[in-house]
Design a protein around this motif. Structure first.
Motif, PDB file in Angstrom:
ATOM      1  N   ALA A 127      96.572  12.171  60.892  1.00  0.00           N
ATOM      2  CA  ALA A 127      96.956  10.826  61.329  1.00  0.00           C
ATOM      3  C   ALA A 127      95.743   9.888  61.337  1.00  0.00           C
ATOM      4  O   ALA A 127      95.860   8.700  61.039  1.00  0.00           O
ATOM      5  CB  ALA A 127      97.591  10.892  62.714  1.00  0.00           C
ATOM      6  N   LYS A 128      94.572  10.438  61.645  1.00  0.00           N
ATOM      7  CA  LYS A 128      93.342   9.637  61.637  1.00  0.00           C
ATOM      8  C   LYS A 128      92.859   9.338  60.216  1.00  0.00           C
ATOM      9  O   LYS A 128      92.015   8.477  60.000  1.00  0.00           O
ATOM     10  CB  LYS A 128      92.212  10.368  62.371  1.00  0.00           C
ATOM     11  CG  LYS A 128      92.314  10.378  63.873  1.00  0.00           C
ATOM     12  CD  LYS A 128      91.839   9.066  64.502  1.00  0.00           C
ATOM     13  CE  LYS A 128      90.332   8.920  64.433  1.00  0.00           C
ATOM     14  NZ  LYS A 128      89.885   7.660  65.062  1.00  0.00           N
ATOM     15  N   GLY A 129      93.315  10.143  59.240  1.00  0.00           N
ATOM     16  CA  GLY A 129      92.936   9.857  57.856  1.00  0.00           C
ATOM     17  C   GLY A 129      92.150  10.950  57.156  1.00  0.00           C
ATOM     18  O   GLY A 129      91.539  10.709  56.117  1.00  0.00           O
ATOM     19  N   ILE A 130      92.175  12.178  57.724  1.00  0.00           N
ATOM     20  CA  ILE A 130      91.500  13.301  57.043  1.00  0.00           C
ATOM     21  C   ILE A 130      92.567  14.159  56.369  1.00  0.00           C
ATOM     22  O   ILE A 130      93.428  14.723  57.043  1.00  0.00           O
ATOM     23  CB  ILE A 130      90.718  14.178  58.049  1.00  0.00           C
ATOM     24  CG1 ILE A 130      89.633  13.353  58.747  1.00  0.00           C
ATOM     25  CG2 ILE A 130      90.116  15.391  57.353  1.00  0.00           C
ATOM     26  CD1 ILE A 130      88.833  14.135  59.783  1.00  0.00           C
ATOM     27  N   VAL A 131      92.524  14.251  55.060  1.00  0.00           N
ATOM     28  CA  VAL A 131      93.535  15.011  54.328  1.00  0.00           C
ATOM     29  C   VAL A 131      92.873  16.060  53.444  1.00  0.00           C
ATOM     30  O   VAL A 131      91.939  15.752  52.690  1.00  0.00           O
ATOM     31  CB  VAL A 131      94.433  14.075  53.495  1.00  0.00           C
ATOM     32  CG1 VAL A 131      95.320  14.859  52.546  1.00  0.00           C
ATOM     33  CG2 VAL A 131      95.305  13.223  54.422  1.00  0.00           C
ATOM     34  N   TYR A 132      93.357  17.280  53.548  1.00  0.00           N
ATOM     35  CA  TYR A 132      92.791  18.427  52.837  1.00  0.00           C
ATOM     36  C   TYR A 132      93.703  18.811  51.675  1.00  0.00           C
ATOM     37  O   TYR A 132      94.901  19.006  51.867  1.00  0.00           O
ATOM     38  CB  TYR A 132      92.662  19.584  53.839  1.00  0.00           C
ATOM     39  CG  TYR A 132      92.176  20.904  53.303  1.00  0.00           C
ATOM     40  CD1 TYR A 132      91.079  20.986  52.447  1.00  0.00           C
ATOM     41  CD2 TYR A 132      92.787  22.093  53.696  1.00  0.00           C
ATOM     42  CE1 TYR A 132      90.617  22.211  51.993  1.00  0.00           C
ATOM     43  CE2 TYR A 132      92.326  23.324  53.242  1.00  0.00           C
ATOM     44  CZ  TYR A 132      91.241  23.375  52.398  1.00  0.00           C
ATOM     45  OH  TYR A 132      90.790  24.595  51.948  1.00  0.00           O
TER      46      TYR A 132
ATOM     47  N   LEU B  96      89.532  15.803  51.392  1.00  0.00           N
ATOM     48  CA  LEU B  96      88.758  17.028  51.224  1.00  0.00           C
ATOM     49  C   LEU B  96      89.369  17.778  50.052  1.00  0.00           C
ATOM     50  O   LEU B  96      90.499  18.256  50.134  1.00  0.00           O
ATOM     51  CB  LEU B  96      88.835  17.885  52.502  1.00  0.00           C
ATOM     52  CG  LEU B  96      88.399  17.197  53.791  1.00  0.00           C
ATOM     53  CD1 LEU B  96      88.783  18.035  55.011  1.00  0.00           C
ATOM     54  CD2 LEU B  96      86.898  16.953  53.785  1.00  0.00           C
ATOM     55  N   LEU B  97      88.633  17.850  48.955  1.00  0.00           N
ATOM     56  CA  LEU B  97      89.193  18.385  47.704  1.00  0.00           C
ATOM     57  C   LEU B  97      88.545  19.717  47.367  1.00  0.00           C
ATOM     58  O   LEU B  97      87.361  19.776  47.044  1.00  0.00           O
ATOM     59  CB  LEU B  97      88.872  17.428  46.567  1.00  0.00           C
ATOM     60  CG  LEU B  97      89.896  16.412  46.136  1.00  0.00           C
ATOM     61  CD1 LEU B  97      89.370  15.643  44.931  1.00  0.00           C
ATOM     62  CD2 LEU B  97      91.210  17.090  45.782  1.00  0.00           C
ATOM     63  N   ASP B  98      89.342  20.788  47.407  1.00  0.00           N
ATOM     64  CA  ASP B  98      88.784  22.121  47.210  1.00  0.00           C
ATOM     65  C   ASP B  98      89.048  22.601  45.778  1.00  0.00           C
ATOM     66  O   ASP B  98      90.184  22.912  45.419  1.00  0.00           O
ATOM     67  CB  ASP B  98      89.409  23.090  48.223  1.00  0.00           C
ATOM     68  CG  ASP B  98      88.510  24.278  48.514  1.00  0.00           C
ATOM     69  OD1 ASP B  98      87.602  24.552  47.711  1.00  0.00           O
ATOM     70  OD2 ASP B  98      88.728  24.948  49.540  1.00  0.00           O
TER      71      ASP B  98
END
Ligand code: ATP
Length: 241
Positions: A78-83, A159-161
């Motif tokens: 919700a804060k804007g951190i996407v994995y 966050l791109l793995d």
């Protein structure tokens, strides 16, 4: 300006053995691309999971001024951190459209629709196949869908793995070209874990080398600005790996 993300003394331990991540510190500026490089088992995915709240950690994870270490994963989304995890983890039995809707499940319908349109503009390959089940897409298209699903959530930090994993060189280039476009057109920041050094070097502003759960080297934008400097960084990395 303050950093978007500041990670301080981050440690991750899964059991009694050596910690997977030991006292790692780094920052990510607004709109910056920061790469984490290291051999298998160096702790890269564990850092991503700790930042996104999918694995417990100690230390500090400050995002837009808020301490998030003990926040649940959904609060961080919700804060804007996407994995976007390694291996994509899209839902094969759902259609492309349904996968994208899942990415925006926390968003109001109107915003989600707008974001989905943006993603389909960015990735015309999957726009042609919105009603197709995701398992029927090619590897490159599945990777575009995984990144696109992340973007529907309207992240500030992606966050791109290992986005190039399993892709033919042409598709790697295509995926990284799109990432470069996203960079130019928005102030999205990216933490990138990649084995493909050449494409990583061209995209990132900051590079951290990891070994045994620790950061053992760093190169900043100045040290990555031309091909010679990038080659020198690759040599240093290969020497340290
Ligand atoms: P890879 O590219 O192979 O994913 P990585 O650099 O991302 O490597 P991690 O996946 O973070 O490394 O793994 C770091 C260490 O933690 C490794 O020794 C790994 O075996 C261990 N590890 C990772 N996940 C778990 C888990 N869920 N339980 C126990 N140990 C784990």
């Amino acid at each position: 300006m303050n950093d978007l993300l500041s990670v301080e003394n981050l440690s991750v331990a899964y059991g009694a053995g050596a910690p997977a991540v030991s006292s790692v510190s780094f920052t990510v500026g607004h709109g910056a691309v920061v790469a984490l490089l290291g051999a298998n088992g160096a702790g890269k995915s564990s850092i991503m999971k700790a930042v996104s709240g999918l694995t417990p950690a100690t230390g500090k994870i400050r995002f837009m001024g808020e301490e998030l270490l003990s926040s649940p994963a959904r609060r961080r989304v919700a804060k804007g951190i996407v994995y976007v995890p390694e291996g994509r983890e899209i839902v094969g039995d759902l259609t492309v459209r349904e996968n994208l809707v899942l990415g925006g499940y926390q968003k109001p319908a109107a915003e989600r629709k707008e974001r989905m349109e943006m993603v389909l503009d960015l990735f015309p390959e999957i726009a042609e196949k919105v009603d197709r089940q995701a398992w029927r897409l090619s590897g490159g298209e599945q990777q575009m869908l995984a990144i696109g699903r992340g973007l529907v959530a309207n992240p500030k930090l992606l966050l791109l793995d290992e986005p190039s994993l399993g892709l033919a060189p042409l598709l790697v280039r295509r995926v990284f070209d799109r990432l470069a476009t996203i960079r130019e057109e928005s102030d999205l920041a990216i933490v990138l874990v990649e084995q493909n050094l050449a494409v990583t070097m061209r995209l990132c502003d900051d590079l951290h080398f990891l070994r045994g759960g620790r950061i053992v080297g760093h190169r900043g934008a100045e040290e990555l600005k031309d091909e010679t400097a990038r080659q020198e960084a690759i040599n240093a990395y290969l020497g340290a790996a």
